[in-house]
Design an enzyme around this catalytic site. Structure first.
Site, PDB file in Angstrom:
ATOM      1  N   THR A   1       0.824  -1.209   0.000  1.00 61.09           N
ATOM      2  CA  THR A   1       0.000   0.000   0.000  1.00 61.09           C
ATOM      3  C   THR A   1       0.857   1.258   0.000  1.00 61.09           C
ATOM      4  O   THR A   1       1.986   1.244   0.525  1.00 61.09           O
ATOM      5  CB  THR A   1      -0.913  -0.011   1.253  1.00 61.09           C
ATOM      6  OG1 THR A   1      -1.440   1.297   1.471  1.00 61.09           O
ATOM      7  CG2 THR A   1      -0.145  -0.398   2.513  1.00 61.09           C
ATOM      8  N   ASP A   2       0.300   2.339  -0.540  1.00 58.09           N
ATOM      9  CA  ASP A   2       1.013   3.625  -0.495  1.00 58.09           C
ATOM     10  C   ASP A   2       1.148   4.145   0.944  1.00 58.09           C
ATOM     11  O   ASP A   2       1.978   5.020   1.222  1.00 58.09           O
ATOM     12  CB  ASP A   2       0.316   4.671  -1.376  1.00 58.09           C
ATOM     13  CG  ASP A   2      -1.127   4.973  -0.981  1.00 58.09           C
ATOM     14  OD1 ASP A   2      -1.671   4.304  -0.077  1.00 58.09           O
ATOM     15  OD2 ASP A   2      -1.732   5.884  -1.594  1.00 58.09           O
ATOM     16  N   GLU A   3       0.348   3.567   1.872  1.00 59.46           N
ATOM     17  CA  GLU A   3       0.369   4.082   3.248  1.00 59.46           C
ATOM     18  C   GLU A   3       1.706   3.855   3.939  1.00 59.46           C
ATOM     19  O   GLU A   3       2.011   4.501   4.937  1.00 59.46           O
ATOM     20  CB  GLU A   3      -0.784   3.472   4.062  1.00 59.46           C
ATOM     21  CG  GLU A   3      -2.116   3.739   3.395  1.00 59.46           C
ATOM     22  CD  GLU A   3      -3.331   3.457   4.252  1.00 59.46           C
ATOM     23  OE1 GLU A   3      -3.239   3.489   5.481  1.00 59.46           O
ATOM     24  OE2 GLU A   3      -4.390   3.213   3.656  1.00 59.46           O
TER      25      GLU A   3
ATOM     26  N   LYS B   1       2.439  -3.255   7.346  1.00 58.50           N
ATOM     27  CA  LYS B   1       2.651  -3.467   5.905  1.00 58.50           C
ATOM     28  C   LYS B   1       4.084  -3.090   5.522  1.00 58.50           C
ATOM     29  O   LYS B   1       4.716  -3.757   4.703  1.00 58.50           O
ATOM     30  CB  LYS B   1       1.650  -2.634   5.082  1.00 58.50           C
ATOM     31  CG  LYS B   1       0.199  -3.049   5.220  1.00 58.50           C
ATOM     32  CD  LYS B   1      -0.100  -4.441   4.690  1.00 58.50           C
ATOM     33  CE  LYS B   1      -0.033  -4.527   3.186  1.00 58.50           C
ATOM     34  NZ  LYS B   1      -0.461  -5.895   2.705  1.00 58.50           N
TER      35      LYS B   1
ATOM     36  N   TYR C   1      -1.405  -0.323  11.198  1.00 56.81           N
ATOM     37  CA  TYR C   1      -1.630  -1.017   9.914  1.00 56.81           C
ATOM     38  C   TYR C   1      -0.479  -0.744   8.955  1.00 56.81           C
ATOM     39  O   TYR C   1       0.147  -1.676   8.426  1.00 56.81           O
ATOM     40  CB  TYR C   1      -2.953  -0.555   9.285  1.00 56.81           C
ATOM     41  CG  TYR C   1      -3.065  -0.900   7.810  1.00 56.81           C
ATOM     42  CD1 TYR C   1      -3.131  -2.222   7.383  1.00 56.81           C
ATOM     43  CD2 TYR C   1      -3.082   0.114   6.832  1.00 56.81           C
ATOM     44  CE1 TYR C   1      -3.201  -2.542   6.029  1.00 56.81           C
ATOM     45  CE2 TYR C   1      -3.151  -0.195   5.476  1.00 56.81           C
ATOM     46  CZ  TYR C   1      -3.212  -1.519   5.075  1.00 56.81           C
ATOM     47  OH  TYR C   1      -3.281  -1.830   3.743  1.00 56.81           O
TER      48      TYR C   1
HETATM   49  P1  NAD Z   1      -9.803  -7.253   3.048  1.00 54.51           P
HETATM   50  O1  NAD Z   1      -9.714  -6.923   4.501  1.00 54.51           O
HETATM   51  O2  NAD Z   1     -11.056  -7.003   2.301  1.00 54.51           O
HETATM   52  O3  NAD Z   1      -9.449  -8.806   2.835  1.00 54.51           O
HETATM   53  C1  NAD Z   1      -8.425  -9.446   3.537  1.00 54.51           C
HETATM   54  C2  NAD Z   1      -8.616 -10.957   3.376  1.00 54.51           C
HETATM   55  O4  NAD Z   1      -7.534 -11.601   4.062  1.00 54.51           O
HETATM   56  C3  NAD Z   1      -9.910 -11.488   3.982  1.00 54.51           C
HETATM   57  O5  NAD Z   1     -10.535 -12.372   3.072  1.00 54.51           O
HETATM   58  C4  NAD Z   1      -9.454 -12.230   5.231  1.00 54.51           C
HETATM   59  O6  NAD Z   1     -10.276 -13.327   5.579  1.00 54.51           O
HETATM   60  C5  NAD Z   1      -8.059 -12.685   4.817  1.00 54.51           C
HETATM   61  N1  NAD Z   1      -7.171 -12.930   5.959  1.00 54.51           N
HETATM   62  C6  NAD Z   1      -6.959 -12.122   7.032  1.00 54.51           C
HETATM   63  N2  NAD Z   1      -6.100 -12.713   7.884  1.00 54.51           N
HETATM   64  C7  NAD Z   1      -5.750 -13.893   7.336  1.00 54.51           C
HETATM   65  C8  NAD Z   1      -4.867 -14.937   7.733  1.00 54.51           C
HETATM   66  N3  NAD Z   1      -4.206 -14.877   8.893  1.00 54.51           N
HETATM   67  N4  NAD Z   1      -4.729 -16.009   6.922  1.00 54.51           N
HETATM   68  C9  NAD Z   1      -5.398 -16.091   5.748  1.00 54.51           C
HETATM   69  N5  NAD Z   1      -6.261 -15.138   5.322  1.00 54.51           N
HETATM   70  C10 NAD Z   1      -6.429 -14.056   6.108  1.00 54.51           C
HETATM   71  O7  NAD Z   1      -8.566  -6.498   2.385  1.00 54.51           O
HETATM   72  P2  NAD Z   1      -8.446  -5.817   0.940  1.00 54.51           P
HETATM   73  O8  NAD Z   1      -8.954  -4.434   1.014  1.00 54.51           O
HETATM   74  O9  NAD Z   1      -8.969  -6.743  -0.079  1.00 54.51           O
HETATM   75  O10 NAD Z   1      -6.852  -5.715   0.818  1.00 54.51           O
HETATM   76  C11 NAD Z   1      -6.104  -6.812   0.302  1.00 54.51           C
HETATM   77  C12 NAD Z   1      -4.632  -6.452   0.332  1.00 54.51           C
HETATM   78  O11 NAD Z   1      -4.402  -5.271  -0.439  1.00 54.51           O
HETATM   79  C13 NAD Z   1      -4.102  -6.165   1.740  1.00 54.51           C
HETATM   80  O12 NAD Z   1      -2.811  -6.737   1.841  1.00 54.51           O
HETATM   81  C14 NAD Z   1      -4.034  -4.643   1.795  1.00 54.51           C
HETATM   82  O13 NAD Z   1      -3.009  -4.217   2.659  1.00 54.51           O
HETATM   83  C15 NAD Z   1      -3.710  -4.312   0.351  1.00 54.51           C
HETATM   84  N6  NAD Z   1      -4.171  -2.985  -0.129  1.00 54.51           N
HETATM   85  C16 NAD Z   1      -5.472  -2.619   0.074  1.00 54.51           C
HETATM   86  C17 NAD Z   1      -5.910  -1.379  -0.416  1.00 54.51           C
HETATM   87  C18 NAD Z   1      -7.348  -0.935  -0.255  1.00 54.51           C
HETATM   88  O14 NAD Z   1      -7.668   0.195  -0.584  1.00 54.51           O
HETATM   89  N7  NAD Z   1      -8.257  -1.802   0.210  1.00 54.51           N
HETATM   90  C19 NAD Z   1      -5.017  -0.536  -1.086  1.00 54.51           C
HETATM   91  C20 NAD Z   1      -3.688  -0.956  -1.270  1.00 54.51           C
HETATM   92  C21 NAD Z   1      -3.279  -2.191  -0.793  1.00 54.51           C
HETATM   93  P1  TYD Z   2     -10.388   4.247   4.793  1.00 59.88           P
HETATM   94  O1  TYD Z   2     -11.391   3.817   3.785  1.00 59.88           O
HETATM   95  O2  TYD Z   2     -10.425   3.652   6.158  1.00 59.88           O
HETATM   96  O3  TYD Z   2      -8.943   4.044   4.122  1.00 59.88           O
HETATM   97  P2  TYD Z   2      -7.481   4.531   4.642  1.00 59.88           P
HETATM   98  O4  TYD Z   2      -7.568   5.017   6.022  1.00 59.88           O
HETATM   99  O5  TYD Z   2      -6.711   3.255   4.535  1.00 59.88           O
HETATM  100  O6  TYD Z   2      -7.051   5.571   3.656  1.00 59.88           O
HETATM  101  O7  TYD Z   2     -10.482   5.817   4.967  1.00 59.88           O
HETATM  102  C1  TYD Z   2     -10.339   6.693   3.856  1.00 59.88           C
HETATM  103  C2  TYD Z   2     -10.408   8.101   4.383  1.00 59.88           C
HETATM  104  O8  TYD Z   2     -11.716   8.328   4.894  1.00 59.88           O
HETATM  105  C3  TYD Z   2      -9.451   8.364   5.531  1.00 59.88           C
HETATM  106  O9  TYD Z   2      -8.945   9.686   5.417  1.00 59.88           O
HETATM  107  C4  TYD Z   2     -10.327   8.242   6.765  1.00 59.88           C
HETATM  108  C5  TYD Z   2     -11.675   8.723   6.272  1.00 59.88           C
HETATM  109  N1  TYD Z   2     -12.858   8.140   6.958  1.00 59.88           N
HETATM  110  C6  TYD Z   2     -13.814   8.967   7.540  1.00 59.88           C
HETATM  111  O10 TYD Z   2     -13.714  10.212   7.490  1.00 59.88           O
HETATM  112  N2  TYD Z   2     -14.882   8.388   8.179  1.00 59.88           N
HETATM  113  C7  TYD Z   2     -15.014   7.040   8.258  1.00 59.88           C
HETATM  114  O11 TYD Z   2     -16.009   6.557   8.883  1.00 59.88           O
HETATM  115  C8  TYD Z   2     -14.028   6.196   7.650  1.00 59.88           C
HETATM  116  C9  TYD Z   2     -14.141   4.706   7.712  1.00 59.88           C
HETATM  117  C10 TYD Z   2     -12.971   6.797   6.986  1.00 59.88           C
END
Ligand code: NAD
Ligand code: TYD
Length: 351
Positions: free
Chosen positions: A141-143, A170, A166
């Site tokens: 992630t960019d975070e 990562k 988090y």
């Molecule tokens: P999500 O929370 O929707 O899904 C995570 C999945 O991992 C779930 O199905 C969960 O059951 C599984 N999981 C959790 N712990 C586990 C374990 N110990 N063993 C096996 N499976 C396990 O997450 P997401 O939003 O789909 O993100 C997926 C990946 O992409 C993550 O690594 C996240 O850091 C990365 N990512 C997410 C975003 C975003 O905006 N959502 C952006 C950039 C990178």
């Molecule tokens: P989120 O979807 O949790 O992603 P991330 O924190 O990983 O970027 O949040 C996106 C943005 O929205 C972040 O600046 C936090 C804000 N946010 C709210 O203002 N209210 C909310 O209830 C949530 C879940 C997020």
């Protein structure tokens, strides 16, 4: 990419990725989805491909060394795409230890299994020879880069400076992946993507949470002034970028993924209210998230120029489709927001 292990394939991005590769590629022989099914994992996301002979689901924990080793022995993967993680910043503030064990130790467990299975001379610590064509891709992630001020963008050489448990977990995982490449020669890539949106995203994240609350005429909890900025990318564009890295990425390289689409949270909330014809009076400014990163922005120059990837979705089209998806899937929303979600919501937003 023929025989693919997808970890976390029952989550938001993982399930979209499995659909994406099964639907767009003819080189896939087998996809194994290894997922623990935490609160975020949902097999309903994959119901339509359950009977596809190329697809197998195995329930398991990435921290389970024996289980992961057996998985590699049984399926002989050539590609690992590692999505499984605890992924929500707000939950990491409540439960940091879970994030460290899942995201860092879980990643190391997978790296060990891939190394043991792919290395041609596993007992020789100096050997850097692996089976041909194997690749481990870490979905990051960019975070991990921390927060930006009003200007600037994250490049692949921006120092890691994570601010939440988090993002720290990562970043820790990314460092371990890097070390396995440098020390053992494991063929890896790391991708660092900006915020995703699209179908099947769990309604704890900004966009689906706001859609869900607006549909229920509940207040929309905006943290602080709502002027924090994220760089939003449709999940299908993220999946296409991961495929581009697997197909053409240079071994050992990091690739940032983003679509030059910066938006303030308040603007997104207003867009959702407007699309659903709901009043702005639903917006409620609540106490800010501790350690809240102000702005993220990705410089995508490396992946666009080196690999020829670019996003296909405009934000307007992507949001219209995403809102429609949530409107068309009330049963999915109902299932994921009953029970444990209600307890989480009360704990998280009690003030
Ligand atoms: P999500 O929370 O929707 O899904 C995570 C999945 O991992 C779930 O199905 C969960 O059951 C599984 N999981 C959790 N712990 C586990 C374990 N110990 N063993 C096996 N499976 C396990 O997450 P997401 O939003 O789909 O993100 C997926 C990946 O992409 C993550 O690594 C996240 O850091 C990365 N990512 C997410 C975003 C975003 O905006 N959502 C952006 C950039 C990178
Ligand atoms: P989120 O979807 O949790 O992603 P991330 O924190 O990983 O970027 O949040 C996106 C943005 O929205 C972040 O600046 C936090 C804000 N946010 C709210 O203002 N209210 C909310 O209830 C949530 C879940 C997020």
């Amino acid at each position: 990419m023929k025989n693919v292990l997808v970890t976390g394939g029952a989550g938001f991005i993982g399930s979209n990725f499995i659909h994406y590769i099964l639907g767009t590629r003819d080189d896939i022989q087998q996809v194994v989805n290894y997922d623990l099914l935490t609160y975020a994992g949902n097999l309903e996301n994959l119901a339509d491909i359950e009977t596809d002979p190329r697809y197998t689901f195995v329930r398991g924990d990435i921290r389970d060394r024996e289980g992961v080793k057996e998985l590699f022995d049984e399926y002989d993967f050539d590609t690992v795409v590692h999505f499984a993680a605890e992924s929500h910043v707000d939950r990491s503030i409540l439960e940091p230890e879970l994030f460290l064990t899942t995201n860092v130790v879980g990643t190391q467990t997978l790296l060990d299994a891939a190394k043991a299975h792919w290395k041609l001379a596993p007992e020789d610590k100096y050997s850097r020879e692996y089976k041909p064509g194997v690749r481990y891709l870490q979905v990051s992630t960019d975070e991990v880069y921390g927060a930006l001020g009003k200007t600037g963008m994250f490049t692949e050489t921006t120092p890691l400076s994570p601010n939440s448990p988090y993002s720290a977990s990562k970043a820790g995982a990314d460092m371990v992946v890097r070390a396995y490449h440098e020390t053992y020669g494991l063929p890896v890539n790391i991708t660092r993507c900006s915020n995703n949106y699209g179908p099947c995203q769990f309604p704890e994240k900004l966009i689906p949470l706001m859609i869900h609350n607006a549909l229920d005429d509940k207040s929309l909890p905006v943290y602080g002034d709502g002027m924090q900025v994220r760089d939003w990318l449709h999940v299908h564009d993220h999946c296409a970028a991961i495929c581009a890295v697997l197909d053409k990425g240079r071994v050992g390289e990091v690739y940032n993924i983003g679509g030059n689409n910066e938006r303030a949270n308040l603007d997104i909330v207003r867009l959702i209210l407007d699309a659903l014809d709901k009043p702005e009076s639903l917006i409620a400014h609540v106490q800010d998230r501790p350690g809240h990163d102000r702005r993220y922005a990705i410089d995508n120059g490396k992946i666009t120029s080196e690999l020829g990837w670019k996003p296909a979705y405009t934000f307007e089209q992507g949001m219209e489709e995403t809102i429609k998806w949530y409107l068309d899937h009330p049963a999915w929303v109902e299932h994921v927001t009953s029970g444990a979600y209600r307890d989480y919501y009360k704990r998280m937003y009690r003030s």
